[in-house]
Design a protein around this motif. Structure first.
Motif, PDB file in Angstrom:
ATOM      1  N   VAL A   1      -4.181   5.735   3.353  1.00 57.44           N
ATOM      2  CA  VAL A   1      -3.687   4.530   2.700  1.00 57.44           C
ATOM      3  C   VAL A   1      -4.348   4.377   1.343  1.00 57.44           C
ATOM      4  N   LEU A   2      -3.565   4.044   0.342  1.00 58.91           N
ATOM      5  CA  LEU A   2      -4.061   3.642  -0.975  1.00 58.91           C
ATOM      6  C   LEU A   2      -3.529   2.237  -1.238  1.00 58.91           C
ATOM      7  N   ARG A   3      -4.416   1.271  -1.237  1.00 61.59           N
ATOM      8  CA  ARG A   3      -4.009  -0.135  -1.320  1.00 61.59           C
ATOM      9  C   ARG A   3      -3.614  -0.535  -2.739  1.00 61.59           C
ATOM     10  N   TYR A   4      -2.691  -1.478  -2.803  1.00 62.34           N
ATOM     11  CA  TYR A   4      -2.204  -2.017  -4.074  1.00 62.34           C
ATOM     12  C   TYR A   4      -3.364  -2.532  -4.920  1.00 62.34           C
TER      13      TYR A   4
ATOM     14  N   TYR B   1       0.845  -1.196   0.000  1.00 61.17           N
ATOM     15  CA  TYR B   1       0.000   0.000   0.000  1.00 61.17           C
ATOM     16  C   TYR B   1       0.875   1.238   0.000  1.00 61.17           C
ATOM     17  N   LEU B   2       0.294   2.297  -0.462  1.00 59.19           N
ATOM     18  CA  LEU B   2       0.901   3.625  -0.474  1.00 59.19           C
ATOM     19  C   LEU B   2       0.337   4.404   0.708  1.00 59.19           C
TER      20      LEU B   2
ATOM     21  N   TRP C   1      -8.066  10.866   5.121  1.00 67.01           N
ATOM     22  CA  TRP C   1      -7.401  10.074   6.154  1.00 67.01           C
ATOM     23  C   TRP C   1      -8.209   8.788   6.400  1.00 67.01           C
ATOM     24  N   SER C   2      -8.161   7.928   5.398  1.00 69.49           N
ATOM     25  CA  SER C   2      -9.002   6.728   5.371  1.00 69.49           C
ATOM     26  C   SER C   2      -8.637   5.713   6.443  1.00 69.49           C
ATOM     27  N   ALA C   3      -7.422   5.785   6.929  1.00 64.58           N
ATOM     28  CA  ALA C   3      -6.972   4.831   7.949  1.00 64.58           C
ATOM     29  C   ALA C   3      -6.902   5.480   9.329  1.00 64.58           C
TER      30      ALA C   3
END
Length: 248
Positions: free
Chosen positions: A219-222, A195-196, A212-214
Motif C-alpha cells: 500500500v502507498l497511502r494518499y 491509497y495505491l 509488502w507493507s500491508a
C-alpha cells in the motif's frame, strides 16, 4: 483528467461514500441492464459508463462533479445529484439494491436521503481517479506487463484497477487506486482514505520483501503520495516495484 492531487478535507469520506452508492446502484446498473456488463471508466469530473445501446439509442451515463449526466442519441441532459431515488428516476431505472446486496458494496441507506455531495470533495475524487487511470493505462500497455488487462473502474470496490501476470500461474496481481475502504454496513474500512495498492492473487507465493507493507499486499497511502515532488513518478515506481517482485 490531469487535475493535481490536493490534501483531502475531513468531509471527503462522506462524499466518496455517496458517489460510490451512485456508481453502484445507478450508473453501473444502467449499462448492466442493457448489456450485462458493469465496468465503468474514469472521466473528466468523475466517471462514466462505456457507450451502450439503451432506450434512447447509444448512451453513456456518468457523474461529472456533482451532476448526474446522460448523453444519448436523444441529446445531453444533466441533473444535480440529490438522492438515489431521484437519480434513478432521472436515468430511468430503480436503484438496483437487490443485485448489489450480493456484492461487497456499502448498503444504500434510505433511497430518499440527501446524498450530501461536496463539490470540492467530488473534484478531489475525480482527480484521484484520473490520476490513477492514466498511470494504469500506461502500465497495461507496457510490454513488460505480462497478460495485462485493460483498466476498469469497478463499481463494487469503486477503484480503477488492472491485473498483471500469468492467469495460469501464481504471479498475477491486481494493481489499483482505491478511494478508501468502506464496509458493507457503510462504516469505514481499514484504509479509510485513498491509497495505491498491489494485491497478489496468491500472496503466499510472493517473494519476501519489505515492499509488502500491508502484509499480504503493498500500500502507498494518499497522504504520503501527495507530499512527493512528483506524485505520478512515485506512483509509477511503486507499481513497477510490485510488478518486478512478482515476476521474480
Amino acid at each position: 483528467m490531469n487535475a493535481p492531487l490536493v490534501p483531502l478535507s475531513d468531509s471527503f469520506p462522506a462524499t466518496r461514500l455517496a458517489l460510490h452508492r451512485v456508481a453502484a446502484y445507478i450508473v453501473s446498473p444502467a449499462r448492466r441492464h442493457a448489456m450485462g456488463r458493469m465496468g465503468l471508466r474514469a472521466a473528466p469530473g468523475g466517471l462514466v459508463t462505456p457507450t451502450f445501446a439503451g432506450p434512447e439509442g447509444m448512451t453513456t451515463v456518468g457523474v461529472a462533479g456533482v451532476d448526474l449526466v446522460v448523453h444519448s442519441d436523444a441529446g445531453h441532459r444533466h441533473q444535480r445529484l440529490s438522492t438515489l431515488a431521484a437519480a434513478g428516476s432521472f436515468v430511468g431505472i430503480a436503484p438496483d439494491v437487490a443485485w448489489a446486496s450480493n456484492l461487497d458494496i456499502p448498503a444504500p441507506g434510505p433511497l430518499d436521503a440527501d446524498l450530501g455531495i461536496d463539490a470540492d470533495d467530488a473534484a478531489a475524487l475525480a482527480a484521484w481517479f484520473g490520476f490513477g487511470w492514466g498511470i494504469l493505462d500506461a502500465l497495461s500497455s507496457d510490454g513488460d506487463s505480462a497478460h495485462a488487462s485493460e483498466p476498469q473502474l469497478w463499481p463494487e470496490h469503486f477503484d480503477p484497477a488492472i491485473e498483471i501476470g500469468d492467469p495460469a500461474g501464481t504471479t498475477r496481481a491486481s494493481f489499483g487506486f482505491s478511494p478508501g475502504d468502506v464496509a458493507a454496513d457503510a462504516t469505514a474500512g481499514p484504509e479509510p482514505l485513498p491509497y495505491l495498492y498491489v494485491a497478489p492473487w496468491y500472496p503466499d507465493a510472493k517473494r519476501s520483501s519489505d515492499f509488502w507493507s500491508a502484509g499480504r499486499m503493498a500500500v502507498l497511502r494518499y497522504s504520503d503520495l501527495v507530499t512527493e515532488a512528483d506524485p505520478r513518478a512515485a506512483a509509477h515506481a511503486f507499481l513497477l516495484e510490485g510488478r518486478s517482485l512478482l515476476a521474480g
